[in-house]
Design an enzyme around this catalytic site. Sequence first.
Site, PDB file in Angstrom:
ATOM      1  CG  HIS A 100     -53.756  20.481  -3.932  1.00  0.00           C
ATOM      2  ND1 HIS A 100     -53.824  20.937  -5.218  1.00  0.00           N
ATOM      3  CD2 HIS A 100     -54.893  20.911  -3.329  1.00  0.00           C
ATOM      4  CE1 HIS A 100     -54.946  21.624  -5.385  1.00  0.00           C
ATOM      5  NE2 HIS A 100     -55.609  21.625  -4.250  1.00  0.00           N
TER       6      HIS A 100
ATOM      7  CG  ASP B 225     -51.225  21.005  -7.672  1.00  0.00           C
ATOM      8  OD1 ASP B 225     -52.011  21.683  -8.363  1.00  0.00           O
ATOM      9  OD2 ASP B 225     -51.566  20.437  -6.622  1.00  0.00           O
TER      10      ASP B 225
HETATM   11  C1  UDX Z   1     -59.686  21.226  -0.702  1.00  0.00           C
HETATM   12  C2  UDX Z   1     -60.934  21.867  -1.304  1.00  0.00           C
HETATM   13  O1  UDX Z   1     -61.755  22.362  -0.258  1.00  0.00           O
HETATM   14  C3  UDX Z   1     -61.664  20.847  -2.138  1.00  0.00           C
HETATM   15  O2  UDX Z   1     -62.824  21.442  -2.646  1.00  0.00           O
HETATM   16  C4  UDX Z   1     -60.774  20.343  -3.229  1.00  0.00           C
HETATM   17  O3  UDX Z   1     -61.446  19.364  -3.977  1.00  0.00           O
HETATM   18  C5  UDX Z   1     -59.490  19.775  -2.645  1.00  0.00           C
HETATM   19  O4  UDX Z   1     -58.882  20.726  -1.778  1.00  0.00           O
HETATM   20  P1  UDX Z   1     -60.267  19.818   1.542  1.00  0.00           P
HETATM   21  O5  UDX Z   1     -61.150  20.766   2.274  1.00  0.00           O
HETATM   22  O6  UDX Z   1     -58.940  19.572   2.099  1.00  0.00           O
HETATM   23  O7  UDX Z   1     -60.081  20.134   0.030  1.00  0.00           O
HETATM   24  O8  UDX Z   1     -61.126  18.476   1.371  1.00  0.00           O
HETATM   25  P2  UDX Z   1     -60.760  17.105   0.688  1.00  0.00           P
HETATM   26  O9  UDX Z   1     -60.336  17.225  -0.724  1.00  0.00           O
HETATM   27  O10 UDX Z   1     -61.918  16.237   0.932  1.00  0.00           O
HETATM   28  O11 UDX Z   1     -59.508  16.606   1.511  1.00  0.00           O
HETATM   29  C6  UDX Z   1     -59.546  16.460   2.898  1.00  0.00           C
HETATM   30  C7  UDX Z   1     -58.579  15.367   3.257  1.00  0.00           C
HETATM   31  O12 UDX Z   1     -58.399  15.423   4.650  1.00  0.00           O
HETATM   32  C8  UDX Z   1     -59.121  13.987   2.917  1.00  0.00           C
HETATM   33  O13 UDX Z   1     -58.082  13.206   2.367  1.00  0.00           O
HETATM   34  C9  UDX Z   1     -59.546  13.428   4.259  1.00  0.00           C
HETATM   35  O14 UDX Z   1     -59.377  12.038   4.384  1.00  0.00           O
HETATM   36  C10 UDX Z   1     -58.628  14.142   5.208  1.00  0.00           C
HETATM   37  N1  UDX Z   1     -59.238  14.302   6.528  1.00  0.00           N
HETATM   38  C11 UDX Z   1     -60.285  15.147   6.705  1.00  0.00           C
HETATM   39  C12 UDX Z   1     -58.750  13.555   7.547  1.00  0.00           C
HETATM   40  O15 UDX Z   1     -57.833  12.738   7.372  1.00  0.00           O
HETATM   41  N2  UDX Z   1     -59.284  13.716   8.782  1.00  0.00           N
HETATM   42  C13 UDX Z   1     -60.308  14.554   9.029  1.00  0.00           C
HETATM   43  O16 UDX Z   1     -60.713  14.638  10.179  1.00  0.00           O
HETATM   44  C14 UDX Z   1     -60.836  15.314   7.959  1.00  0.00           C
END
Ligand code: UDX
Length: 458
Positions: free
Chosen positions: A25, A119
């Site tokens: 977020h 948000d």
């Molecule tokens: C959460 C919810 O799980 C998701 O369903 C919703 O849409 C947003 O909030 P999250 O699990 O954090 O999300 O996944 P995502 O939205 O894909 O965000 C992960 C972030 O972490 C991405 O920006 C990704 O680039 C970053 N990341 C992930 C890294 O920088 N390094 C990593 O090793 C893994």
Amino acid sequence: MEEMDKKKMARRAHCVVLAYPLQGHINPMLQFSKLLEHQGVRVTLVTTRFYYNNLKRIPPSIALETISDGFDQGGPTHDAEGHKAYIVRSREVGSASLAELLEKLGRSKDDHVGCVVYDAFFPWAQDVAKRFGIVGAVFLTQNMTVNSIYYHVHLGKLRVPLTEIEFSLPAMPKLQLQDMPSFLLTYVEHPYYLDFFVNQFSNIDKADWVLCNTFYELDKEVADWITKIWPKFRNIGPNIPSMFLDKHYKDDQDYGVEQFEDEECLEWLEGKPKESVVYVSFGSLAELGGEQMEEVAYGLKECSRYFLWVVRASEETKLPKDFEKKSEKGLVVTWCSQLRVLAHEAIGCFVTHCGWNSTLETLCLGVPTIAIPHWSDQTTNAKLMADVWKIGIRAPVDENKIVQRETLKHCIREVMENEEGKVLKNNVIRWKTLALRAVAEGGNSYKNIVQFAESFLQ
Ligand code: UDX
């Protein structure tokens, strides 16, 4: 008005951007803040006291403030009971704390706070904005199909527990049970998860603007439909760090939340042939069961491609005992700079949990996917990826909802070796072009941001 005058006027306009304390977020809201700032609006990014230390760096021109959400010592827990407590307590404590902050900022002679972008998980911020007589803009961090499904629940037009097996909602493709946001399916056991997401819409009709981290072409039908209900609905995404998008905003540094920067994986990727590596990550929150973890591990070990797999430190004990974490064939890291990895030419495919940020990132960097959604909006994102945008395939699950190793190997072959993979790659490149166009000068999201920022000049 002359460009310079506009900028000077806008300098005096000040926007508070209130982010929910989670990586998925804060990062997009920080990117949005940078874009607002680029339009001359002064921005103060606000996060909660507990989350403050997770922020790695923010651009020097953006001020950072905190409010209390009532969980200053430990932050909210992300289980069902935690969500229930958070809705109540963050509303009570957060409203008072945000009001205090607005009063403090209002004492400055140089500018005035003209707007709060909040948000959607903090719907009470709209009431605080109204009390101060300023603009309230809600920021939706998930995509419009998902938002619109929750909105239907909010309106009572989609009733839970679900009794049908297929759903035809306005402006959406037909959705099966497995495509619905998971919290609609687990409502009976865990009503508070769904309540938490539906709560995003409790104040939405009062919002002066409804902003969403997506771009028009991606959610066109839903966007057109929802604009009739919320005339001030605007797409303003994808909010991805500018260094990976439009050169117009080129930044040399990353900002935001990073849990751990692992350059080892970039070194490991060097020298690997173009599009030869499978990148695997299940995001910042998802917890895989032991059996699923094992199937992914052996599927990757036995597949015909290199792999780079992010297994968060809290998940590492689930790896099979004999699993090699570093070899010529594969590398397991606890975290990486995902955008840099996806931008690397050695990456040929992304096995993803389909979090919304990961979805936008893979799309903007032109990497086809294998979807293994876990929960929340990820199931719907997986459906859109596979059947609407056609940038990937959804890995089939067995009767226990596990993606077996043979299935994963088959999917990897499909995406990286077969004709279907070439079609997916072409499709994702087409989406990449549209995404970049949306945020480039004159693009749809760009124009929406300009229009939003200019509303501060009045
Ligand atoms: C959460 C919810 O799980 C998701 O369903 C919703 O849409 C947003 O909030 P999250 O699990 O954090 O999300 O996944 P995502 O939205 O894909 O965000 C992960 C972030 O972490 C991405 O920006 C990704 O680039 C970053 N990341 C992930 C890294 O920088 N390094 C990593 O090793 C893994």
